[in-house]
Scaffold this motif. Structure first.
Motif, short mmCIF file in Angstrom:
data_model
loop_
_atom_site.label_atom_id
_atom_site.label_comp_id
_atom_site.label_asym_id
_atom_site.label_seq_id
_atom_site.Cartn_x
_atom_site.Cartn_y
_atom_site.Cartn_z
N THR A 269 0.83 -1.21 0.00
CA THR A 269 0.00 0.00 0.00
C THR A 269 0.86 1.26 0.00
O THR A 269 0.50 2.26 -0.62
CB THR A 269 -0.95 0.01 1.21
OG1 THR A 269 -0.20 -0.03 2.42
CG2 THR A 269 -1.90 -1.17 1.17
N ASN B 218 -5.97 3.65 1.97
CA ASN B 218 -5.52 2.26 1.82
C ASN B 218 -4.35 1.97 2.75
O ASN B 218 -4.34 0.95 3.47
CB ASN B 218 -5.12 2.04 0.35
CG ASN B 218 -4.88 0.58 0.02
OD1 ASN B 218 -5.18 -0.31 0.79
ND2 ASN B 218 -4.33 0.34 -1.15
N ALA C 145 -8.51 -2.79 2.60
CA ALA C 145 -7.20 -2.71 3.25
C ALA C 145 -7.18 -3.34 4.62
O ALA C 145 -6.13 -3.82 5.07
CB ALA C 145 -6.76 -1.25 3.34
#
Length: 460
Positions: free
Chosen positions: A146, A293, A356
């Motif tokens: 991420t 995220n 996420a």
């Protein structure tokens, strides 16, 4: 003496190998900004836009299909080193491409590296991690992924004024070179070395990773587990392993067909649909989605070894379903046109936040945990190939689906798939928190149902 869970070396090993996740994220996300300029410089039609975006996924599928056998034969460490070299070659190749064919070839090379790195990095980390913090350490890979996506969005935004898509691609060579150098210094997976009968090297590697001289008990458990296993492709499909295979492949497909990578690849275009017409503004909004995220991945990192895998997975899927429903509704109601950009951004943030905290990190963690040692590379390769195959399918059909069904129905369709994913997780996905890799293997060997793993007494 340091305890195994407190030895700093294992954190260093996870951080270095986690650069594979950062490259996975960067090279996946960078195309979202670069494609805005590539399609103009090469005068690409929508179909060719889909081809350029998706060609890396073809490479990733090839890398995932072949990487498992390579990791089982040559070792996790050497395969990661070779993958880092591929990342360098692909990054520099795409940066200097002068034709669409050259660009596509470079992205395919990058894709092969992504496909191999996407499972060899969590595989290596899982095999060097102590039980108590395995979930957290493997999640470092997802956190790095991420971060890589956010960095790619920031690079895209920083270079938007000079239309610097070549720099966007080429800068990936820097972390790739660092990964290659760092992995030279790290030891091979002790579990893989045991499988190669290199017991002295395996014991030395385990001592180095644990920061302790006495690793007799853990080493004996690894040897006992290996002694009852075979290691060919036929064993991947053995009846005892089939439930784990269903879980891994099922989550692999659901992770993609719920639509996450349409956001990663096409977020600026989605914001364009919502009325954000400036390239810099749409990329900046995409940065915001990437930050959500990353932040929610940190939340998952902190909770995965405390709360468990299943609760995070189920809660995250619920958030994804809600975000997709809201996004589809926003495009359906014409009265919202004046604020559609804000609603789209909020809906995507809810959706990405749910991913996420759940399906994003939990999938990669589980496939690094649930397979027996001797077939772990091959089984992870199979699940990862299914993941990239589904990713490719979604990427090459998104713009076509928008044209055929419209924006609302497209996002609602992904939401319906999300409901199916939630039901699959509820009925099939086990809880692995607190279980050693060898305990999980023993569970499948005993022929028990996946959900019984979270409630069964410890066996090792």
């Amino acid at each position: 003496m340091k305890t195994a869970s407190r030895s700093p070396f294992v954190y260093v090993a996870a951080a270095i190998s986690g650069l594979g996740g950062l490259l996975f994220g960067y090279d996946t996300g960078v195309i979202s900004g670069a494609i805005l300029f590539i399609r103009k410089d090469f005068a690409l039609s929508p179909t060719w836009v889909e081809v350029v975006v998706s060609c890396a996924l073809v490479g990733a599928l090839l890398g995932a299909m072949g990487g498992g056998a390579l990791a089982d034969r040559f070792g996790r460490r050497r395969v990661i080193i070779a993958t880092a070299a591929l990342f360098v070659a692909g990054a520099l190749g795409t940066a200097v491409s002068s034709t669409v064919a050259w660009l596509i070839a470079g992205r395919i090379v990058v894709g092969i590296a992504i496909g191999v790195a996407s499972f060899t990095t969590p595989l290596y980390i899982s095999e060097v991690s102590p039980v108590a913090i395995r979930g957290r350490l493997v999640s470092i890979n997802q956190l790095a992924l991420t971060c890589g996506i956010v960095v790619s969005y920031l690079v895209d935004y920083a270079l938007v004024d000079i239309r610097g898509w070549r720099w966007m691609f080429g800068l990936a060579a820097v972390p790739a070179a660092v990964l290659c150098a760092g992995m030279w210094w790290l030891p091979e997976s002790p579990r893989w070395l045991v499988g190669q009968q290199a017991t002295d090297r395996a014991r030395a590697a385990l001592r180095r990773i644990r920061g302790a001289e006495d690793v007799t008990a853990e080493f004996a458990v690894i040897q006992r587990s290996l002694a009852v296993q075979a290691g060919g492709w036929s064993d991947v499909f053995a009846p005892s392993i089939r439930p784990a295979l269903v879980v891994g492949v099922g989550l692999a497909i659901f992770q993609q067909v719920t639509g996450i990578n349409i956001v990663i690849y096409y977020a600026p275009m989605i914001f364009g649909y919502a009325g954000v017409t400036s390239a810099s503004a749409s990329i900046l909004a995409t940065v915001g989605v990437g930050v959500v995220n990353m932040v929610m991945t940190v939340v998952a990192f902190l909770l995965v070894d405390r709360v468990g895998r299943r609760p995070l997975l189920l809660a995250g899927l619920a958030g994804m379903i809600a975000g997709l429903g809201a996004l589809g509704l926003a495009f359906r109601l014409p009265d919202l046109s004046g604020s559609l950009g804000w609603i789209a951004a909020a809906s995507l943030m809810v959706y990405v936040g749910g991913f996420a905290v759940g399906l994003g990190p939990v999938f990669w963690l589980l496939i690094a945990e649930i397979y027996p040692l001797q077939v772990r590379g091959r089984a992870m390769s199979l699940a990862t190939a299914a993941n990239w195959g589904a990713n490719l399918l979604v990427a090459v059909t998104f713009l076509t689906l928008i044209g055929l069904a419209g924006r609302s129905l497209t996002f609602w369709l992904y939401g319906l798939v999300g409901i199916s994913a939630w039901l699959f997780a509820w009925f099939r996905v086990p809880e692995t928190r607190g279980r050693s890799l060898e305990e999980i293997e023993a569970h499948w060997a005993a022929g028990r149902h996946p959900l019984a793993l979270g409630t069964a007494p410890h066996t090792a």
